[in-house]
Design a protein around this motif. Structure first.
Motif, PDB file in Angstrom:
ATOM      1  N   PHE A  70       0.820  -1.213   0.000  1.00 13.66           N
ATOM      2  CA  PHE A  70       0.000   0.000   0.000  1.00 13.66           C
ATOM      3  C   PHE A  70       0.854   1.263   0.000  1.00 13.66           C
ATOM      4  O   PHE A  70       0.331   2.371  -0.100  1.00 13.66           O
ATOM      5  CB  PHE A  70      -0.956   0.001   1.192  1.00 13.66           C
ATOM      6  CG  PHE A  70      -2.047  -1.021   1.064  1.00 13.66           C
ATOM      7  CD1 PHE A  70      -3.215  -0.731   0.383  1.00 13.66           C
ATOM      8  CD2 PHE A  70      -1.887  -2.291   1.605  1.00 13.66           C
ATOM      9  CE1 PHE A  70      -4.218  -1.685   0.248  1.00 13.66           C
ATOM     10  CE2 PHE A  70      -2.889  -3.248   1.478  1.00 13.66           C
ATOM     11  CZ  PHE A  70      -4.049  -2.952   0.794  1.00 13.66           C
ATOM     12  N   GLY A  71       2.166   1.090   0.127  1.00 17.50           N
ATOM     13  CA  GLY A  71       3.067   2.220  -0.029  1.00 17.50           C
ATOM     14  C   GLY A  71       3.545   2.812   1.284  1.00 17.50           C
ATOM     15  O   GLY A  71       3.265   2.301   2.369  1.00 17.50           O
ATOM     16  N   ASP A  72       4.265   3.900   1.147  1.00 21.76           N
ATOM     17  CA  ASP A  72       4.894   4.578   2.281  1.00 21.76           C
ATOM     18  C   ASP A  72       3.873   5.462   2.980  1.00 21.76           C
ATOM     19  O   ASP A  72       3.920   6.690   2.899  1.00 21.76           O
ATOM     20  CB  ASP A  72       6.083   5.401   1.765  1.00 21.76           C
ATOM     21  CG  ASP A  72       6.850   6.085   2.875  1.00 21.76           C
ATOM     22  OD1 ASP A  72       6.844   5.546   4.005  1.00 21.76           O
ATOM     23  OD2 ASP A  72       7.439   7.148   2.622  1.00 21.76           O
ATOM     24  N   PHE A  91     -17.746   5.169   7.823  1.00 16.78           N
ATOM     25  CA  PHE A  91     -17.215   4.930   6.482  1.00 16.78           C
ATOM     26  C   PHE A  91     -17.115   6.193   5.619  1.00 16.78           C
ATOM     27  O   PHE A  91     -16.098   6.405   4.956  1.00 16.78           O
ATOM     28  CB  PHE A  91     -18.038   3.865   5.761  1.00 16.78           C
ATOM     29  CG  PHE A  91     -17.843   2.466   6.300  1.00 16.78           C
ATOM     30  CD1 PHE A  91     -16.876   2.196   7.254  1.00 16.78           C
ATOM     31  CD2 PHE A  91     -18.617   1.410   5.843  1.00 16.78           C
ATOM     32  CE1 PHE A  91     -16.691   0.912   7.759  1.00 16.78           C
ATOM     33  CE2 PHE A  91     -18.437   0.126   6.334  1.00 16.78           C
ATOM     34  CZ  PHE A  91     -17.482  -0.121   7.288  1.00 16.78           C
ATOM     35  N   PRO A  92     -18.139   7.038   5.568  1.00 16.52           N
ATOM     36  CA  PRO A  92     -18.009   8.248   4.741  1.00 16.52           C
ATOM     37  C   PRO A  92     -16.844   9.138   5.169  1.00 16.52           C
ATOM     38  O   PRO A  92     -16.129   9.697   4.316  1.00 16.52           O
ATOM     39  CB  PRO A  92     -19.353   8.951   4.934  1.00 16.52           C
ATOM     40  CG  PRO A  92     -20.300   7.856   5.275  1.00 16.52           C
ATOM     41  CD  PRO A  92     -19.507   6.900   6.117  1.00 16.52           C
ATOM     42  N   LEU A  93     -16.637   9.277   6.472  1.00 16.59           N
ATOM     43  CA  LEU A  93     -15.519  10.093   6.955  1.00 16.59           C
ATOM     44  C   LEU A  93     -14.189   9.451   6.562  1.00 16.59           C
ATOM     45  O   LEU A  93     -13.270  10.148   6.088  1.00 16.59           O
ATOM     46  CB  LEU A  93     -15.596  10.247   8.475  1.00 16.59           C
ATOM     47  CG  LEU A  93     -14.400  10.945   9.138  1.00 16.59           C
ATOM     48  CD1 LEU A  93     -14.211  12.350   8.576  1.00 16.59           C
ATOM     49  CD2 LEU A  93     -14.565  10.979  10.653  1.00 16.59           C
ATOM     50  N   GLU A  94     -14.068   8.151   6.756  1.00 22.26           N
ATOM     51  CA  GLU A  94     -12.827   7.466   6.384  1.00 22.26           C
ATOM     52  C   GLU A  94     -12.571   7.594   4.884  1.00 22.26           C
ATOM     53  O   GLU A  94     -11.430   7.795   4.447  1.00 22.26           O
ATOM     54  CB  GLU A  94     -12.900   5.999   6.796  1.00 22.26           C
ATOM     55  CG  GLU A  94     -12.911   5.803   8.297  1.00 22.26           C
ATOM     56  CD  GLU A  94     -13.133   4.362   8.705  1.00 22.26           C
ATOM     57  OE1 GLU A  94     -12.556   3.461   8.063  1.00 22.26           O
ATOM     58  OE2 GLU A  94     -13.896   4.114   9.658  1.00 22.26           O
ATOM     59  N   ASP A  95     -13.631   7.462   4.109  1.00 17.53           N
ATOM     60  CA  ASP A  95     -13.501   7.614   2.655  1.00 17.53           C
ATOM     61  C   ASP A  95     -13.018   9.013   2.295  1.00 17.53           C
ATOM     62  O   ASP A  95     -12.149   9.192   1.424  1.00 17.53           O
ATOM     63  CB  ASP A  95     -14.850   7.338   1.992  1.00 17.53           C
ATOM     64  CG  ASP A  95     -14.754   6.300   0.893  1.00 17.53           C
ATOM     65  OD1 ASP A  95     -13.636   6.013   0.425  1.00 17.53           O
ATOM     66  OD2 ASP A  95     -15.789   5.750   0.495  1.00 17.53           O
ATOM     67  N   MET A 100      -8.533  12.743   0.878  1.00 19.19           N
ATOM     68  CA  MET A 100      -7.775  13.929   1.288  1.00 19.19           C
ATOM     69  C   MET A 100      -6.274  13.635   1.399  1.00 19.19           C
ATOM     70  O   MET A 100      -5.442  14.501   1.115  1.00 19.19           O
ATOM     71  CB  MET A 100      -8.306  14.423   2.641  1.00 19.19           C
ATOM     72  CG  MET A 100      -7.883  15.819   3.020  1.00 19.19           C
ATOM     73  SD  MET A 100      -8.625  16.305   4.620  1.00 19.19           S
ATOM     74  CE  MET A 100     -10.370  16.130   4.255  1.00 19.19           C
ATOM     75  N   PHE A 101      -5.930  12.409   1.791  1.00 18.67           N
ATOM     76  CA  PHE A 101      -4.526  12.035   1.997  1.00 18.67           C
ATOM     77  C   PHE A 101      -4.173  10.770   1.193  1.00 18.67           C
ATOM     78  O   PHE A 101      -3.758   9.758   1.763  1.00 18.67           O
ATOM     79  CB  PHE A 101      -4.259  11.763   3.478  1.00 18.67           C
ATOM     80  CG  PHE A 101      -4.509  12.924   4.394  1.00 18.67           C
ATOM     81  CD1 PHE A 101      -3.535  13.891   4.593  1.00 18.67           C
ATOM     82  CD2 PHE A 101      -5.715  13.036   5.079  1.00 18.67           C
ATOM     83  CE1 PHE A 101      -3.756  14.958   5.447  1.00 18.67           C
ATOM     84  CE2 PHE A 101      -5.943  14.094   5.945  1.00 18.67           C
ATOM     85  CZ  PHE A 101      -4.971  15.065   6.124  1.00 18.67           C
ATOM     86  N   PRO A 102      -4.326  10.808  -0.123  1.00 24.22           N
ATOM     87  CA  PRO A 102      -4.148   9.580  -0.912  1.00 24.22           C
ATOM     88  C   PRO A 102      -2.730   9.008  -0.884  1.00 24.22           C
ATOM     89  O   PRO A 102      -2.555   7.793  -1.030  1.00 24.22           O
ATOM     90  CB  PRO A 102      -4.525  10.030  -2.337  1.00 24.22           C
ATOM     91  CG  PRO A 102      -4.240  11.506  -2.343  1.00 24.22           C
ATOM     92  CD  PRO A 102      -4.610  11.972  -0.966  1.00 24.22           C
ATOM     93  N   ASP A 103      -1.731   9.861  -0.686  1.00 21.40           N
ATOM     94  CA  ASP A 103      -0.334   9.406  -0.690  1.00 21.40           C
ATOM     95  C   ASP A 103       0.232   9.202   0.712  1.00 21.40           C
ATOM     96  O   ASP A 103       1.388   8.782   0.853  1.00 21.40           O
ATOM     97  CB  ASP A 103       0.544  10.422  -1.433  1.00 21.40           C
ATOM     98  CG  ASP A 103       0.128  10.588  -2.881  1.00 21.40           C
ATOM     99  OD1 ASP A 103      -0.234   9.587  -3.517  1.00 21.40           O
ATOM    100  OD2 ASP A 103       0.156  11.739  -3.369  1.00 21.40           O
TER     101      ASP A 103
END
Length: 221
Positions: A70-72, A91-95, A100-103
């Motif tokens: 899943f990366g760094d 779930f909506p908040l986590e989504d 917001m922080f994809p990387d």
């Protein structure tokens, strides 16, 4: 549980101590197996969680994936089930935080519910919303939930990119502010450690021991 354990207050001291560990240290090998009982020895805050292979994944491009793939990122494991309304409410908040922080962040949902049950749930859940759930879901879990000690769900385990367990928390602490406050010192510490001795060991997840893999395989089969 309404109190987060660790997180920002513990983060820098733990990371600084970790920087002094060598690959010969016991930080990876000491956890995972209780020698006398052959049961899973739970992992706690400050332990290094190993790079396990995740199975029975749905709502993701692969059904099997290494945790490190899943990366760094900070990985937030979300333990839930399809009958937990407070879990589903998050779930909506986590989504949105994932978007917001994809990387920098990866939420992974983990449930002991069977794949078919979860698939039906997701179909119904997505049908009631404009935006389908984007988070990977591990189904039929028999292993990961036994590697941590908790009573109530949702339960969240926060992992640094190197597998360091930063915190275990309730849903109360899943928000943008806590993610930013956790992420900033991690990135600063990563920059400081880059290029130094044992950098790979300190900055990346390490493989689990053969003994732990054998034990997990016996439980999962």
């Amino acid at each position: 549980m309404k109190h987060i354990i660790g997180l920002a207050a513990m983060l820098l001291p733990i990371l600084s101590a970790l920087a002094q560990e060598s690959p010969q240290g016991k930080i990876i090998s000491a956890k995972g197996i209780a020698a006398q009982t052959k049961e899973i020895d739970p992992f706690y805050i400050g332990d290094r969680f190993p790079d396990l292979t995740l199975k029975n994944i749905i709502n993701y491009k692969d059904s099997v994936a290494a945790l490190s793939s899943f990366g760094d990122k900070i990985i937030i494991l979300d333990f839930w089930n399809i009958h937990c309304t407070s879990c589903i409410y998050m779930f909506p908040l986590e989504d949105s935080l994932q978007t917001m922080f994809p990387d920098d962040v990866q939420f992974i949902l983990i449930t002991s519910d069977k794949k078919e049950q979860v698939a039906r749930f997701l179909t119904k859940y997505n049908g009631m919303r404009n935006q389908p759930l984007s988070l990977p879901v591990i189904t039929n879990d028999q292993v990961l939930s036994r590697m941590f000690r908790f009573t109530y769900i949702p339960h969240y385990v926060w992992l640094a990119p190197n597998g360091l367990i930063l915190a275990e928390s309730s849903d109360y602490f899943i928000n943008k502010e806590n993610i930013v406050n956790t992420l900033v010192p991690i990135r600063e510490e990563e920059a400081r450690l880059h290029g130094k001795r044992y950098a790979d060991f300190n900055l990346h997840m390490q493989k689990p021991t053969k003994e732990l893999l054998q034990l997990l395989s016996s439980i999962d089969n």
